[in-house]
Design an enzyme around this catalytic site. Sequence first.
Site, PDB file in Angstrom:
ATOM      1  CD  GLU A  23      -3.016  -1.142   0.356  1.00  0.00           C
ATOM      2  OE1 GLU A  23      -3.339  -0.079  -0.180  1.00  0.00           O
ATOM      3  OE2 GLU A  23      -3.584  -2.214   0.125  1.00  0.00           O
ATOM      4  N   GLY A  24       2.050   1.159  -0.561  1.00  0.00           N
ATOM      5  CA  GLY A  24       2.992   2.277  -0.597  1.00  0.00           C
ATOM      6  C   GLY A  24       4.034   2.125   0.492  1.00  0.00           C
TER       7      GLY A  24
END
Length: 380
Positions: free
Chosen positions: A363-364
């Site tokens: 998610e980053g």
Amino acid sequence: MDFNLTEEHIMIRDAARDFAQTELLPGVIERDNKQEFPKEQIKKMGELGFLGMMVDPKYGGSGLDSISYVLAMEEISKIDASASVVMSVNNSLVCWGLEQFGTEAQKEKYLTKLATGQAIGAFCLSEPEAGSDATSQKTTAIEHDDYYLLNGTKNWITNGNSADFYLVMAQTHIGKKHKGINAFIVEKSWEGFHVGPKEDKLGIRGSDTHSLQFNDVKIPKENRIGEDGFGFKFAMKTIAGGRIGIASQALGIASGAYELALKYSKERKTFGTEICNHQAIAFKLADMATQIEAARHLCMKAAWDKDNKNDYTYSGAMAKLFASQVAMDTTVEAVQIHGGNGFVKEYHVERLMRDAKITQIYEGTSEIQKIVISRRLIDA
């Protein structure tokens, strides 16, 4: 500011805690060893409404707020992060994305099944050459008369082999770069869709992570999400909310490790007393508890921003950045407090330490979160 939870929030938190203890804890070590997807447990999560928590009840969801979601994610993640990542992807990425940007026909056909747990979803953005740089999509979806032809590879896909429906980002107009990306709903049963081998991972080993290959997969035009070229914006808007889910997962991993360490420190004796009475251990516990509480408040603030229609990109990035670091720090200290037993699987903390690392990556990455935060500071 009111820091008190509502009766509904407490009920949801307690229900998630009870489910984690009674359904997820038994067999969690064995599932980790065997890399076994918790199929039956996920099915029960769907039946209890944990896979469509924020979806409108008219589509089969629970109609709850983001605070409820954070509370439930923390409790599930204390016990089994492999199960909670399924919950996170289905809620934050797939269901939310479809409900916010899908057509009514798409919601009726797909969202109703995803929200009730009759089907599981997957979010397909990452590629071999497009991880942190999500603009560099090589997967293509070329437009034809009444369909798109999908070709390419997606990597590190959670629920890769267990999902029924996949949200796939692909390049339609190569010359437009990220403005030419579209998002599509793809069904697993379609011809030309192949699932690669399962990844042998450090942590969340029960999670079903695969690469996917698309070879001339025909996607009906009605399965495109949003206007032509909306795909990159769709992915970024969806991931912004997904970061709240992963921040909550990191929080749960940290608090689960802390609870185990605290309990162990009150039972284990050295030099004639419980080790919690030694200042070296007591101070570790104090630091762990303080950092976890700070992470919890950041997660709640991001969830509050989302519920109140505020921009939660900044607060979500902060929550994920901080909570994932707390998860790493806390689980390492929990292993240390357990001493030699911390290195043994039956005490759970070594698994939590392995699970914690991924929260700084998917998610980053933490580095991407710092880019998001610093841009906001500089542009303010």
